[in-house]
Write an enzyme that holds these catalytic residues in place. Structure first.
Site, PDB file in Angstrom:
ATOM      1  N   SER A  14       0.814  -1.220   0.000  1.00 29.86           N
ATOM      2  CA  SER A  14       0.000   0.000   0.000  1.00 29.86           C
ATOM      3  C   SER A  14       0.848   1.271   0.000  1.00 29.86           C
ATOM      4  CB  SER A  14      -0.931   0.015   1.210  1.00 29.86           C
ATOM      5  OG  SER A  14      -1.654   1.230   1.256  1.00 29.86           O
ATOM      6  N   SER A  16      -0.715   4.119   0.647  1.00 29.91           N
ATOM      7  CA  SER A  16      -1.507   5.051   1.453  1.00 29.91           C
ATOM      8  C   SER A  16      -0.750   5.647   2.637  1.00 29.91           C
ATOM      9  CB  SER A  16      -2.796   4.374   1.920  1.00 29.91           C
ATOM     10  OG  SER A  16      -3.644   4.116   0.823  1.00 29.91           O
ATOM     11  N   LYS A  65     -13.984  -4.120   1.909  1.00 31.67           N
ATOM     12  CA  LYS A  65     -14.812  -2.922   1.750  1.00 31.67           C
ATOM     13  C   LYS A  65     -16.285  -3.169   2.072  1.00 31.67           C
ATOM     14  CE  LYS A  65     -11.926  -0.410  -1.556  1.00 31.67           C
ATOM     15  NZ  LYS A  65     -11.866   0.273  -2.860  1.00 31.67           N
ATOM     16  N   ALA A 127     -17.306  -5.392 -13.700  1.00 32.33           N
ATOM     17  CA  ALA A 127     -18.552  -5.089 -12.988  1.00 32.33           C
ATOM     18  C   ALA A 127     -18.429  -5.440 -11.511  1.00 32.33           C
ATOM     19  CB  ALA A 127     -19.725  -5.837 -13.629  1.00 32.33           C
ATOM     20  N   ASN A 149     -18.537  -6.823 -18.999  1.00 32.32           N
ATOM     21  CA  ASN A 149     -17.998  -7.786 -18.050  1.00 32.32           C
ATOM     22  C   ASN A 149     -18.053  -9.165 -18.689  1.00 32.32           C
ATOM     23  OD1 ASN A 149     -17.060  -8.130 -15.174  1.00 32.32           O
ATOM     24  ND2 ASN A 149     -18.717  -9.634 -15.197  1.00 32.32           N
ATOM     25  N   THR A 151     -18.848 -11.901 -17.384  1.00 33.83           N
ATOM     26  CA  THR A 151     -20.152 -12.447 -17.002  1.00 33.83           C
ATOM     27  C   THR A 151     -21.197 -11.386 -17.317  1.00 33.83           C
ATOM     28  OG1 THR A 151     -19.073 -13.629 -15.186  1.00 33.83           O
ATOM     29  CG2 THR A 151     -21.481 -13.498 -15.133  1.00 33.83           C
ATOM     30  N   MET A 212      -7.409   1.833 -13.807  1.00 35.28           N
ATOM     31  CA  MET A 212      -7.452   2.092 -12.363  1.00 35.28           C
ATOM     32  C   MET A 212      -6.228   1.528 -11.642  1.00 35.28           C
ATOM     33  SD  MET A 212     -11.340   1.684 -11.062  1.00 35.28           S
ATOM     34  CE  MET A 212     -12.693   2.627 -11.736  1.00 35.28           C
ATOM     35  N   TYR A 214      -2.122   0.837 -11.288  1.00 32.59           N
ATOM     36  CA  TYR A 214      -0.984   1.715 -11.553  1.00 32.59           C
ATOM     37  C   TYR A 214       0.307   0.926 -11.429  1.00 32.59           C
ATOM     38  CZ  TYR A 214      -0.941   1.871  -6.437  1.00 32.59           C
ATOM     39  OH  TYR A 214      -0.919   1.528  -5.115  1.00 32.59           O
ATOM     40  N   GLY A 237      -3.835   4.640 -12.777  1.00 33.99           N
ATOM     41  CA  GLY A 237      -4.697   5.063 -11.687  1.00 33.99           C
ATOM     42  C   GLY A 237      -4.006   5.668 -10.485  1.00 33.99           C
TER      43      GLY A 237
END
Length: 272
Positions: A14, A16, A65, A127, A149, A151, A212, A214, A237
């Site tokens: 990470s 962050s 999440k 998706a 997607n 699916t 998205m 990187y 991203g």
């Protein structure tokens, strides 16, 4: 000193902690921000203990999440629509406020690049959770969205769920060559396995390309494929990551950092 952390599994990679440390230095806010490895079985207990010990906020990344979303007491609209959160804030009364800053991070990075246009046609690949996190802000910005997607039912279901917010549809792979797009966004996780959705060259050369994911020098599998097919306008991203972090920092510390110098520094650190 306010205590923050990012929770995920894996988490060692990470960026962050570095980003938020730089935000703190830039804004003069004394904060502590660390990476925490979430346990698949004990995540909820870990997070509750973290806040019980006085932490002010947390970022949440894969695969937690949705589980963090379920723990919150109050939600932003974008978080409610995504049904997943990447940001938690402990309020003064102890309740947890959940937000999802992925979408505003993406929209702000597209603005930084000068790419957004009213009613532009956007193709989103994937998706899953990454797509769900950005659809509401994109539709609020009056964009016309097509989801592809592997699916097909999953893409169709997602398009139906968000149809009340704007123009959105799903498409099968065979239908894509007949269409044209202004912006193509890769929101799949295929790059983690060194793979990507191999779109027709005509689509890639006529649109701005955004991944998205990187990597140093923007060498993600999707962008490398796009370049091999003749794409000339592309971006990874990293700006979305720094952008969403900036809005998270604002939620916690009531000041919005200047993204540009931090993005430049993180990019330099990745490439050397």
């Amino acid at each position: 000193m306010n205590q923050y952390a990012v929770w995920g599994n894996p988490i060692a990679q990470s960026k962050s902690p570095r980003i938020h440390t730089l935000f703190g230095q830039q804004t003069g806010k004394a904060i502590s921000y660390v990476a925490k490895l979430g346990d698949e079985q004990q995540f909820e207990q870990q997070l509750k203990q973290f806040f019980a010990e006085g932490a002010k906020g947390a970022n949440i990344t894969a695969p937690f999440k949705e589980r963090a979303f379920a723990l919150a007491d109050l939600y932003s609209e974008s978080c409610l629509q995504a049904e997943a959160c990447n940001t938690l804030k402990r309020l003064d009364d102890g309740r947890l406020y959940a937000d999802n800053t992925d979408g505003v991070g993406l929209v702000s990075d597209l603005a930084r690049l000068g790419w957004p246009k009213p009613h532009q046609r956007i193709l989103i690949l994937g998706a899953g959770g990454a797509t769900k996190g950005v659809l509401y802000p994109l539709l609020q910005a009056q964009q016309q969205i097509t989801i592809y997607n592997r699916t097909a039912d999953k893409a169709a279901s997602l398009a139906k769920k968000f149809a009340k917010f704007g123009q959105i549809q799903s498409a099968c792979f065979d239908e894509l060559p007949e269409q044209s797009f202004d912006l193509i966004i890769n929101a799949t996780s295929l790059g983690l396995q060194g793979k990507c959705v191999e779109l027709p060259a005509r689509l890639l050369t006529q649109a701005n390309i955004y991944d998205m994911q990187y990597a140093p020098n923007m060498q993600t599998p999707f962008l490398e494929y796009a370049r091999s097919q003749g794409a000339t306008q592309y971006q990874d991203g990293l700006g979305m990551l720094v952008g969403q972090a900036a809005y998270t920092f604002q939620l916690w510390e009531d000041v919005l950092p200047d993204v540009e110098p931090i993005l430049k520094q993180i990019k330099q650190e990745m490439e050397f």
